[in-house]
Design a protein around this motif. Structure first.
Motif, PDB file in Angstrom:
ATOM      1  N   ARG A   1       0.813  -1.212   0.000  1.00  0.00           N
ATOM      2  CA  ARG A   1       0.000   0.000   0.000  1.00  0.00           C
ATOM      3  C   ARG A   1       0.851   1.270   0.000  1.00  0.00           C
ATOM      4  O   ARG A   1       0.340   2.367  -0.245  1.00  0.00           O
ATOM      5  CB  ARG A   1      -0.953   0.008   1.190  1.00  0.00           C
ATOM      6  N   ALA A   2       2.158   1.138   0.285  1.00  0.00           N
ATOM      7  CA  ALA A   2       3.047   2.296   0.252  1.00  0.00           C
ATOM      8  C   ALA A   2       3.550   2.607  -1.153  1.00  0.00           C
ATOM      9  O   ALA A   2       4.066   3.706  -1.391  1.00  0.00           O
ATOM     10  CB  ALA A   2       4.231   2.069   1.188  1.00  0.00           C
ATOM     11  N   ARG A   3       3.402   1.679  -2.082  1.00  0.00           N
ATOM     12  CA  ARG A   3       4.005   1.851  -3.403  1.00  0.00           C
ATOM     13  C   ARG A   3       3.463   3.030  -4.207  1.00  0.00           C
ATOM     14  O   ARG A   3       4.238   3.715  -4.884  1.00  0.00           O
ATOM     15  CB  ARG A   3       3.874   0.555  -4.205  1.00  0.00           C
TER      16      ARG A   3
ATOM     17  N   PHE B   1       8.117  10.667   3.682  1.00  0.00           N
ATOM     18  CA  PHE B   1       6.910  10.291   4.408  1.00  0.00           C
ATOM     19  C   PHE B   1       7.190   9.004   5.166  1.00  0.00           C
ATOM     20  O   PHE B   1       8.156   8.279   4.884  1.00  0.00           O
ATOM     21  CB  PHE B   1       5.707  10.125   3.471  1.00  0.00           C
ATOM     22  N   PHE B   2       6.315   8.695   6.136  1.00  0.00           N
ATOM     23  CA  PHE B   2       6.570   7.603   7.064  1.00  0.00           C
ATOM     24  C   PHE B   2       5.275   6.845   7.333  1.00  0.00           C
ATOM     25  O   PHE B   2       4.179   7.371   7.150  1.00  0.00           O
ATOM     26  CB  PHE B   2       7.124   8.156   8.389  1.00  0.00           C
ATOM     27  N   GLY B   3       5.409   5.620   7.800  1.00  0.00           N
ATOM     28  CA  GLY B   3       4.219   4.856   8.130  1.00  0.00           C
ATOM     29  C   GLY B   3       4.560   3.547   8.803  1.00  0.00           C
ATOM     30  O   GLY B   3       5.735   3.157   8.910  1.00  0.00           O
ATOM     31  N   THR B   4       3.514   2.870   9.257  1.00  0.00           N
ATOM     32  CA  THR B   4       3.664   1.549   9.861  1.00  0.00           C
ATOM     33  C   THR B   4       2.682   0.593   9.208  1.00  0.00           C
ATOM     34  O   THR B   4       1.719   0.994   8.546  1.00  0.00           O
ATOM     35  CB  THR B   4       3.405   1.589  11.378  1.00  0.00           C
ATOM     36  N   ALA B   5       2.909  -0.693   9.406  1.00  0.00           N
ATOM     37  CA  ALA B   5       2.037  -1.739   8.875  1.00  0.00           C
ATOM     38  C   ALA B   5       2.097  -2.931   9.829  1.00  0.00           C
ATOM     39  O   ALA B   5       2.935  -2.990  10.736  1.00  0.00           O
ATOM     40  CB  ALA B   5       2.476  -2.143   7.470  1.00  0.00           C
ATOM     41  N   TYR B   6       1.185  -3.880   9.611  1.00  0.00           N
ATOM     42  CA  TYR B   6       1.143  -5.111  10.397  1.00  0.00           C
ATOM     43  C   TYR B   6       1.082  -4.803  11.900  1.00  0.00           C
ATOM     44  O   TYR B   6       1.853  -5.345  12.706  1.00  0.00           O
ATOM     45  CB  TYR B   6       2.345  -6.004  10.078  1.00  0.00           C
ATOM     46  N   GLY B   7       0.162  -3.912  12.257  1.00  0.00           N
ATOM     47  CA  GLY B   7      -0.048  -3.611  13.665  1.00  0.00           C
ATOM     48  C   GLY B   7       1.129  -2.967  14.355  1.00  0.00           C
ATOM     49  O   GLY B   7       1.322  -3.152  15.557  1.00  0.00           O
TER      50      GLY B   7
ATOM     51  N   THR C   1       7.388  12.029  16.248  1.00  0.00           N
ATOM     52  CA  THR C   1       6.160  11.348  15.826  1.00  0.00           C
ATOM     53  C   THR C   1       4.930  12.238  15.947  1.00  0.00           C
ATOM     54  O   THR C   1       3.891  11.933  15.360  1.00  0.00           O
ATOM     55  CB  THR C   1       5.929  10.060  16.642  1.00  0.00           C
ATOM     56  N   GLU C   2       5.026  13.339  16.695  1.00  0.00           N
ATOM     57  CA  GLU C   2       3.906  14.266  16.808  1.00  0.00           C
ATOM     58  C   GLU C   2       3.821  15.241  15.637  1.00  0.00           C
ATOM     59  O   GLU C   2       2.844  15.973  15.495  1.00  0.00           O
ATOM     60  CB  GLU C   2       4.007  15.055  18.114  1.00  0.00           C
ATOM     61  N   LEU C   3       4.825  15.255  14.778  1.00  0.00           N
ATOM     62  CA  LEU C   3       4.845  16.170  13.637  1.00  0.00           C
ATOM     63  C   LEU C   3       3.782  15.794  12.609  1.00  0.00           C
ATOM     64  O   LEU C   3       3.588  14.618  12.297  1.00  0.00           O
ATOM     65  CB  LEU C   3       6.215  16.137  12.961  1.00  0.00           C
ATOM     66  N   ALA C   4       3.130  16.809  12.047  1.00  0.00           N
ATOM     67  CA  ALA C   4       2.213  16.557  10.932  1.00  0.00           C
ATOM     68  C   ALA C   4       2.970  15.944   9.760  1.00  0.00           C
ATOM     69  O   ALA C   4       2.432  15.109   9.029  1.00  0.00           O
ATOM     70  CB  ALA C   4       1.538  17.856  10.509  1.00  0.00           C
ATOM     71  N   MET C   5       4.217  16.338   9.574  1.00  0.00           N
ATOM     72  CA  MET C   5       5.033  15.766   8.503  1.00  0.00           C
ATOM     73  C   MET C   5       5.153  14.254   8.645  1.00  0.00           C
ATOM     74  O   MET C   5       5.200  13.525   7.647  1.00  0.00           O
ATOM     75  CB  MET C   5       6.422  16.395   8.520  1.00  0.00           C
ATOM     76  N   VAL C   6       5.203  13.769   9.884  1.00  0.00           N
ATOM     77  CA  VAL C   6       5.332  12.328  10.138  1.00  0.00           C
ATOM     78  C   VAL C   6       3.963  11.653  10.112  1.00  0.00           C
ATOM     79  O   VAL C   6       3.819  10.535   9.610  1.00  0.00           O
ATOM     80  CB  VAL C   6       6.051  12.085  11.472  1.00  0.00           C
ATOM     81  N   ARG C   7       2.948  12.315  10.627  1.00  0.00           N
ATOM     82  CA  ARG C   7       1.622  11.696  10.722  1.00  0.00           C
ATOM     83  C   ARG C   7       0.914  11.618   9.368  1.00  0.00           C
ATOM     84  O   ARG C   7       0.144  10.687   9.120  1.00  0.00           O
ATOM     85  CB  ARG C   7       0.736  12.491  11.688  1.00  0.00           C
ATOM     86  N   ASP C   8       1.145  12.594   8.487  1.00  0.00           N
ATOM     87  CA  ASP C   8       0.403  12.691   7.233  1.00  0.00           C
ATOM     88  C   ASP C   8       1.169  12.054   6.077  1.00  0.00           C
ATOM     89  O   ASP C   8       2.389  11.937   6.117  1.00  0.00           O
ATOM     90  CB  ASP C   8       0.103  14.153   6.895  1.00  0.00           C
ATOM     91  N   LYS C   9       0.438  11.684   5.052  1.00  0.00           N
ATOM     92  CA  LYS C   9       1.018  11.117   3.834  1.00  0.00           C
ATOM     93  C   LYS C   9       0.886  12.120   2.678  1.00  0.00           C
ATOM     94  O   LYS C   9      -0.045  12.937   2.644  1.00  0.00           O
ATOM     95  CB  LYS C   9       0.291   9.829   3.444  1.00  0.00           C
ATOM     96  N   PRO C  10       1.777  12.033   1.704  1.00  0.00           N
ATOM     97  CA  PRO C  10       1.587  12.815   0.485  1.00  0.00           C
ATOM     98  C   PRO C  10       0.437  12.238  -0.339  1.00  0.00           C
ATOM     99  O   PRO C  10      -0.041  11.123  -0.067  1.00  0.00           O
ATOM    100  CB  PRO C  10       2.921  12.638  -0.243  1.00  0.00           C
ATOM    101  N   LEU C  11      -0.012  12.974  -1.326  1.00  0.00           N
ATOM    102  CA  LEU C  11      -1.001  12.420  -2.242  1.00  0.00           C
ATOM    103  C   LEU C  11      -0.329  11.357  -3.106  1.00  0.00           C
ATOM    104  O   LEU C  11       0.794  11.542  -3.570  1.00  0.00           O
ATOM    105  CB  LEU C  11      -1.584  13.516  -3.132  1.00  0.00           C
ATOM    106  N   PRO C  12      -0.982  10.224  -3.330  1.00  0.00           N
ATOM    107  CA  PRO C  12      -0.388   9.176  -4.174  1.00  0.00           C
ATOM    108  C   PRO C  12      -0.400   9.597  -5.636  1.00  0.00           C
ATOM    109  O   PRO C  12      -1.197  10.448  -6.055  1.00  0.00           O
ATOM    110  CB  PRO C  12      -1.286   7.974  -3.926  1.00  0.00           C
ATOM    111  N   PHE C  13       0.468   8.991  -6.411  1.00  0.00           N
ATOM    112  CA  PHE C  13       0.469   9.226  -7.848  1.00  0.00           C
ATOM    113  C   PHE C  13      -0.639   8.397  -8.495  1.00  0.00           C
ATOM    114  O   PHE C  13      -0.931   7.276  -8.062  1.00  0.00           O
ATOM    115  CB  PHE C  13       1.821   8.857  -8.455  1.00  0.00           C
ATOM    116  N   PRO C  14      -1.265   8.913  -9.542  1.00  0.00           N
ATOM    117  CA  PRO C  14      -2.335   8.172 -10.210  1.00  0.00           C
ATOM    118  C   PRO C  14      -1.758   7.022 -11.027  1.00  0.00           C
ATOM    119  O   PRO C  14      -0.554   6.980 -11.319  1.00  0.00           O
ATOM    120  CB  PRO C  14      -2.972   9.229 -11.108  1.00  0.00           C
TER     121      PRO C  14
END
Length: 478
Positions: A267-269, A381-387, A423-436
């Motif tokens: 889902r990050a791709r 951008f940053f994220g987590t997966a698998y709980g 981790t409290e930063l909006a930069m860390v919490r939010d994602k960019p818009l995905p490419f179409p």
């Protein structure tokens, strides 16, 4: 007198006659031997996937935070072979791909982001000294130059905004230069003015930084397996399992630093696309040639166009000249064939001699290219997966030499489930818009590149397409 384009093209081609088609930094007899591939199964507390800066910093920081933690790092080829070993060697404090991009996207937390970036660069400098990493680290800063009159206003506005917002200690280390002052630093007839950030950027040898981090990791007990690609990721009990060509790795937590390569978290791709960037390296300049251009303070340089060049001088008195073309392959396909592009090398060589006509006759020793990971907001951008068992960081868009260390800290915070200043930063919490999907991505990126070139030719005026992309938070950075 009109310019003889045929003669310019012939001179550019002649300058490339002996250029080796490999990255200069990696073309070294000091390149360390690859460590053996993983064969069989392995267990650890933390598995780091990717042996570029992102993975190396994550592994090193993990051991510094908890020396007893069992850490394994795998790399699909050799440590530092990709973007981490072939970039320009600009190590910037900025975490946001420049002050202007940060101001547009995170104005309310920009002061914090600037301070975190400054501390991050200080920490990199300290780590280089602490681990004895011989990577020609020089905190000489970066000089943004105007080559068209309209760009002078942009540099002045940036200078005033940074002072107003307190960046770099309220303007400490920033200097706005007029035409004579900038040419006294680096002499090009194309330079009309500049903004010198004296402290916010360091120059270094990127491959030697990667190799030094590899050594530091192993000295702290990180087990590194090269030529070991992570093929698949799955839950395994209370942890995760990663399949490799000759075995599996069972880990409590996984950090992904694969950047331009397809993420093991599918889902990050869509958030990244590969863009190919190209660079040339000259032969060593003679004393006379160095005197003709100055450059005694050894800053990194970049011009202020949308399709910009970045350039710097090395410890052995060569000039690296890169940028301008940014090539997106249809479908985002990665290909070794894309790493060599003679038409771009010709264009870059012609631009080099336009910038430095006093270096006529200089030859290029190396010419290379490679893919960088680009996201629609240009910054990581940053994220987590698998709980929360897996963390990832990507999207550095060519400014990851410094920011990847910050990204390693973020991934470790996320894996620990900690609430931190990062981790409290909006930069860390939010994602960019995905490419179409294709063919929309291809058409959109192509139209954006055309519009950026058109803006450069029309005093920076942005057309309807670019203004719409700005409003949507999408873009394309050359």
């Amino acid at each position: 007198m009109p310019v003889d384009l045929g003669a310019v093209r012939a001179a550019a081609a002649a300058s490339l006659a002996g250029a080796r088609p490999v990255p200069y930094w990696l073309d070294s007899p000091d390149r360390p031997a690859a460590r053996p591939a993983l064969t069989g199964d392995e267990r650890c507390d933390l598995l780091v996937v990717g042996g570029g800066y992102s993975g190396l910093w994550t592994a090193l920081l993990a051991k510094e935070r908890a020396p007893e933690r069992d850490v394994v790092l795998i790399e699909g080829q050799e440590v530092g072979w990709a973007a981490s070993g072939r970039n320009g060697g600009f190590c910037a404090a900025s975490l946001t791909h420049g002050f202007g991009n940060g101001l547009t996207r995170w104005p309310d937390e920009l002061r914090t982001l600037e301070e975190l970036g400054e501390r991050n660069l200080d920490a990199i400098e300290a780590a280089v000294a602490r681990y004895g990493i011989d990577c020609a680290f020089e905190r000489t800063g970066e000089l943004d130059v105007a080559t068209e009159p309209y760009q002078l206003d942009g540099l002045r506005d940036l200078y005033e905004e940074r002072i107003r917002r307190g960046g770099e200690g309220g303007g400490e280390g920033l200097e706005l230069l007029d035409r004579d002052a900038v040419r006294a630093e680096v002499d090009s007839p194309t330079f009309l003015g500049g903004l010198w950030d004296r402290r916010g950027v360091a120059m270094l040898d990127p491959a030697r930084l990667a190799w030094g981090l590899k050594r530091a990791c192993t000295e702290l007990g990180v087990r590194i397996y090269e030529n070991t690609r992570g093929l698949a990721l799955a839950r395994y009990g209370a942890g995760m399992a990663v399949r490799t060509p000759y075995g599996r790795i069972f880990a409590r937590r996984v950090a992904l630093g694969t950047n331009v390569f397809p993420s093991l978290v599918r889902r990050a791709r869509p958030y990244t696309v590969p863009v190919y960037d190209y660079a040339l390296m000259t032969e060593p300049l003679t004393t006379r040639q160095r005197g003709a251009i100055g450059w005694r303070n050894r800053q990194g340089l970049g011009d202020s166009a949308n399709q910009f060049h970045y350039f710097r001088i090395t410890a052995d008195h060569r000039v690296l000249w890169g940028g301008y073309d940014a090539i997106y392959p249809y479908g985002g396909r990665l290909s070794a064939e894309m790493e060599q592009r003679p038409q771009t090398y010709l264009r870059l060589a012609a631009h080099f001699f336009r910038c430095f006509p006093q270096l006529e006759g200089v030859r290029f020793s190396h010419a290379w290219g490679g893919a960088i990971d680009t996201c629609s907001r240009f910054a990581a951008f940053f994220g987590t997966a698998y709980g929360g068992r897996v963390a990832y960081a990507a999207g550095y868009t060519g400014l990851g030499v410094g920011a990847t260390r910050f990204g390693g800290d973020v991934m470790l915070d996320l894996l620990a489930g900690e609430r931190t200043e990062r981790t409290e930063l909006a930069m860390v919490r939010d994602k960019p818009l995905p490419f179409p999907p294709e063919p929309v991505a291809w058409a959109g990126i192509g139209l954006t590149r055309w519009s950026l070139a058109r803006a450069d030719a029309h005093d920076g005026r942005r057309n309807v397409w670019l203004r719409t992309m700005d409003r949507l938070g999408l873009g394309f950075d050359s």
